[in-house]
Every structure is written in C-alpha cells, then in structure tokens.
Design a protein around this motif. Sequence first.
Motif, PDB file in Angstrom:
ATOM      1  N   ALA A   1       1.565  29.099  15.668  1.00 17.32           N
ATOM      2  CA  ALA A   1       0.829  29.749  14.592  1.00 17.32           C
ATOM      3  C   ALA A   1       1.384  29.359  13.227  1.00 17.32           C
ATOM      4  CB  ALA A   1       0.883  31.267  14.764  1.00 17.32           C
ATOM      5  N   MET A   2       2.687  29.324  13.096  1.00 22.70           N
ATOM      6  CA  MET A   2       3.285  28.962  11.813  1.00 22.70           C
ATOM      7  C   MET A   2       3.110  27.482  11.508  1.00 22.70           C
ATOM      8  SD  MET A   2       4.317  31.803  10.608  1.00 22.70           S
ATOM      9  CE  MET A   2       5.186  31.154   9.176  1.00 22.70           C
ATOM     10  N   TRP A  33       5.686  34.870  23.390  1.00 24.75           N
ATOM     11  CA  TRP A  33       5.398  35.265  22.010  1.00 24.75           C
ATOM     12  C   TRP A  33       6.013  34.268  21.026  1.00 24.75           C
ATOM     13  CZ3 TRP A  33       7.328  40.393  19.333  1.00 24.75           C
ATOM     14  CH2 TRP A  33       6.611  40.573  18.149  1.00 24.75           C
ATOM     15  N   GLY A  34       7.239  33.826  21.288  1.00 26.70           N
ATOM     16  CA  GLY A  34       7.879  32.858  20.401  1.00 26.70           C
ATOM     17  C   GLY A  34       7.118  31.545  20.344  1.00 26.70           C
ATOM     18  N   ALA A  79       4.059  32.088  18.273  1.00 29.03           N
ATOM     19  CA  ALA A  79       4.411  32.240  16.865  1.00 29.03           C
ATOM     20  C   ALA A  79       4.744  30.897  16.219  1.00 29.03           C
ATOM     21  CB  ALA A  79       5.592  33.199  16.723  1.00 29.03           C
ATOM     22  N   TRP A 124       2.660  43.624  10.544  1.00 25.74           N
ATOM     23  CA  TRP A 124       2.937  42.822  11.743  1.00 25.74           C
ATOM     24  C   TRP A 124       3.764  43.621  12.758  1.00 25.74           C
ATOM     25  CZ3 TRP A 124       3.981  40.636   6.763  1.00 25.74           C
ATOM     26  CH2 TRP A 124       2.921  39.880   6.271  1.00 25.74           C
ATOM     27  N   GLY A 175      -0.592  36.479  19.182  1.00 25.55           N
ATOM     28  CA  GLY A 175       0.628  36.243  19.956  1.00 25.55           C
ATOM     29  C   GLY A 175       1.067  37.427  20.801  1.00 25.55           C
ATOM     30  N   GLY A 229       0.351  34.725  14.538  1.00 27.08           N
ATOM     31  CA  GLY A 229       1.432  34.928  15.494  1.00 27.08           C
ATOM     32  C   GLY A 229       1.490  36.332  16.043  1.00 27.08           C
ATOM     33  N   ALA A 230       1.093  37.321  15.234  1.00 24.01           N
ATOM     34  CA  ALA A 230       1.118  38.714  15.698  1.00 24.01           C
ATOM     35  C   ALA A 230      -0.162  39.073  16.441  1.00 24.01           C
ATOM     36  CB  ALA A 230       1.325  39.656  14.517  1.00 24.01           C
ATOM     37  N   GLY A 287       0.007  32.477   9.029  1.00 26.60           N
ATOM     38  CA  GLY A 287       0.804  32.212  10.222  1.00 26.60           C
ATOM     39  C   GLY A 287       1.300  33.483  10.874  1.00 26.60           C
ATOM     40  N   LEU A 288       1.761  34.435  10.062  1.00 26.30           N
ATOM     41  CA  LEU A 288       2.227  35.705  10.617  1.00 26.30           C
ATOM     42  C   LEU A 288       1.083  36.490  11.259  1.00 26.30           C
ATOM     43  CD1 LEU A 288       4.674  36.801   7.767  1.00 26.30           C
ATOM     44  CD2 LEU A 288       5.295  36.010  10.046  1.00 26.30           C
TER      45      LEU A 288
END
Length: 546
Positions: free
Chosen positions: A452-453, A445-446, A449, A22, A411, A407-408, A403-404
């Motif tokens: 996504a999580m 990005w937050g 993320a 990531w 994201g 998010g990456a 999720g990671l």
Amino acid sequence: MKEGLRQSMAWLHTWTGLLAGWILFLVFCTGTASYYKDEITLWMKPEVHQSMARQVAPAAATANAVAFLEQRAPKSDRWIITLPSEREPTLRTMWAPPPADPARQGEQRPRRARFGNATLDPATGEELAAARATRGGEFLYRMHFDLHYMPVIWSRWIVGICAMFMLVAILSGIVTHKRIFKDFFTFRPAKGQRSWLDAHNASAVLALPYHLMITYTGIVTLIFMYMPWGVKAVYQDERDKFFTELRQEVAIDPKASRVPAALTPLQPLLAQATAAWGEGDVGRIVVSHPKQTNAAVALYRRDGKQMSVDQPAMVFDGVSGVLVSPPEPAAAPAAQTQGVMIGLHAARFSSAALRALFFVAGLAGCAMVATGLILWAVKERQKYAKALAKGGRVGFGLRLVDGLNLGAIAGVPIAIAAYFWSNRLLPVGLAERPAMEAAWFFGAWGTAAVLAMARPSRRMWQILLAVGGVLFAGLPLLNLLTTGSHLGYSLSHGLLQIAGFDLVVLVIGIGLLFAAKRMGNSRMNKVNKVNKVNDPAPVLASGGAA
C-alpha cells in the motif's frame, strides 16, 4: 476566533478523526469481531465440535474438572473452572503455576505468571489433547485494546487516547452537521466526494447512539488507569484493596497456609448457588488454595443475566463448606455504575438478537471510520486537480495518507482472514502455535501495508480488496477440505455456531469482492474524470460506499 462555531468544530472533527483513524479502524474491526469471540474460538478448535451435542449436568462436569485438577495441578494455589454453555460447550480449566520455592511464599508472584490450561470433555473429564492450541477469538479481543508486541500499558494508553479523539470527533461532527438527520436519508451515488460524504453521514447516524456509547464506555473501562490520582492518594500502592472495597467483595487470604486439609465437595455448593440463581446459572468456579486450611471456593453467576459485567458471587469456606458471603452483595452505587458501563461495552448480557445488532452497529462503525479517512483524501486531492490533469503528482502528505488508508482499510481484513487461515494450515502439534497464528496476522498485514505504501493506487486498492475477499470467502471451503465440521455437516447437525461463522465470513468475502469489482468499473472511471478527482481511493460505483 474569526471562524464560527461550526467551522471550528469542522476543523476539530477532521483532524481528531484523521490522526486517530487508522488505529480506530483496527480497534473497531477487532472489537466488532469480539462480540463473537467464543464462537470464533470454537470454530478454531474443530477437534471439540463432536462434544457439542452432549448435554452434561453442571454437577457432573464440576466433578470431572476437580478430578482432573487434583491430578494435573495438585500444588497450584488457584483452580479456575469454566462450565459449559451454549456458546462454549467444552469444559475449560485453568490453574496458577505452583511456586518454585516454598521458602519464598511471602514474595509477590509476577503479574504475568503463565497459567496452565486444559480443555476437557465435560462428559468424561478427559483432556481433549488433540485440540489444537490457539488463542481463538481471545486474540482479536485482546488486540482491540492491548494491541500486540508492545507493553500492555503503552497499548492501553494509545488506544485510550485514540478513543478520546474519537469521542471529540463524534461530538464535533454532531455540531458540524446541522442537517445531520436529514442528510441520513440523502445519498447521491457516483458523485465522488458527495457520495463519500453521504456514506460517512449514513454510517455515522445509523448507529449514532451505539458510537457514543461504545466510545465513552471504552474510556470508562480503563478510567482508573487514565485517572489514578484519587485511588493513589487514599490507598497508595494497595490497588487490590481498593477494588475489593469498591465491590464489597469477601477478602480471600492471598497467602497459602500450606497446612493440608480436605477440600469440601463442590456439588453441594453448586446446589446452593443453583437454588439462589436458577438452573444452569453458575458459569465459573474459582478455588483458592485448594486442599489447604484457608481454602475458599467462589461460584460466579453466568454472564447474560444482568447488564453489569460484575456478576454476583457466592463464596464458601473451602474446608467446611460454610457460606461466607451472600449471593447478592449490595455493591456501592459507583461500582454498579462502572459495572454497567463495562457491561454495555462488552455486551456479555446480550441475547443472540441483541448481539447481532451490536455486531451490525460495529460494522457501521468500521464503515464510518473508513469513509471518513477516504473523504479527507478525496477532498485534499481536489487541490491537485490541475496538477494531476497535466501529469503531475500529489504532495507527500496526501500520498502518505493514501498509503495509510489503503494499508488499514484493505490490510486489516486481510490480516484477520490470514489469522483464520493459519488456524487450519499450521500443523496441529506445532510448538508455540498461538504465537505463529499471531505472526500470520501481522505478516499478512505488514505485507499489505508495504504494498500500500509503495503504490497507493486504484489498482492496488482493487488487488488488496480482492485478496481479502478471496481469503474470507474461501474460509468455508478451507474448512471443508481440512475438517469434518464443514458447512453442510454443521447445518445438518445443528452446530449453529460453526455454520454461522462460515456464513458470516462468506458474506464478508463477497462484500469485499464486490468492492474490488467496483474498483474496475469503467463507468466509475468515467465519472471520476468528469469530477476531475483522479483519486486512488475506492469509489464504489452507483451502489455507494459501504
């Protein structure tokens, strides 16, 4: 060890790639963009685009910069002048802050003392005051090894450890795949896990020499931080002395004399450097202790003339104008090797075509990391096939990785696009404007993320990819609505850097929108049911995963 060598290497390849993946995706994305950091900075300063058509002689631009610095920073201990180039047509100046108290001259200045800076019109020497404050491409460049909002030393250790994991993953991957080059020509679309494996192999082998080079040289770039013991044993705390001797540089008195003296005219010095290197080859001028008896003037050759990042310099006495160092110092072999390693990593020596090739190879690196992360999740999900068929749920570890990954992979593009949007939407005169642009990057990005999580599903993949696609593809339109240097104007007036930026982000946006569309492809949903892989990762239809 019961397993064979390849099985052991496969385990090592999987886990070194996954644990660092990531962060490596962020590093690859921002590092790839950094090949065009000058062009990005130029795009993010639309107020200076009109000055691009003016051709100004280096001597005239230097005289304008000196006149400006004499007025703006007469008490500074260092002036830095960056002359215009094809990639950066403006005249940039920087100056060290003057000491607060003359009685404390012997004290060491904090390493992070804020330098002043100004962008000038090279033809007139007037400050382009209307130009919005922004870090431009420098923010993305620093992000790929300094990260943000944390101490630099921590960031570089984190990135360095991830780079070491990356090198292990590449080498173990080569050992693992005994048919690696044959598999490069194999692609099985719409086959679930096989398609992801083929995409991972293709993106890895396509630019394998680049991946090895960029990872190894990235580690070597900060080798003296990771392995400081040799320097520490010989030089103790005098690291600056070590680097001066390593590159056989002319030592410049670090302390100001505070005795006034007239600064020698820089134009004759510029003429000497031009005679040694060629017309237009002087890129940067550094004046230490200007208008003092121990003043020194260093002229550095422009990047792009040799592979090493350490460009030759000519150092002159700042009062008499006498040359005190040769134009081509014979650096030690170790210093030459290090300079070439860093030069290979930064690619500042490259032509336009080679820089484009580096950019494409960097995109392949992004794809390699992304497909590797998704492949692990797809393979792991097969363990839950029966439970999923009965309406069960996957385990916590797999859900966390999903999720990671989301998010990456989805994201980071959103964050980069939001950074560019902030440049056009924030008020030009806003205080701390560069910090606000960075806040937009991390805010976007937050948000991605968190979503996504909260819901790492196929539908969320489709939404976030579409958002990233719209943001990127919409940048040329935003540029049209907010500035006069839109795509039509830049193409018709030969502003290739500006037009190139708009066209590249448009292509990236279309690619993300294409991926989002494939996420909702009914054919692929049927394929997934046949494969019994009910994964939320984006299986990109018959076109494969790119």
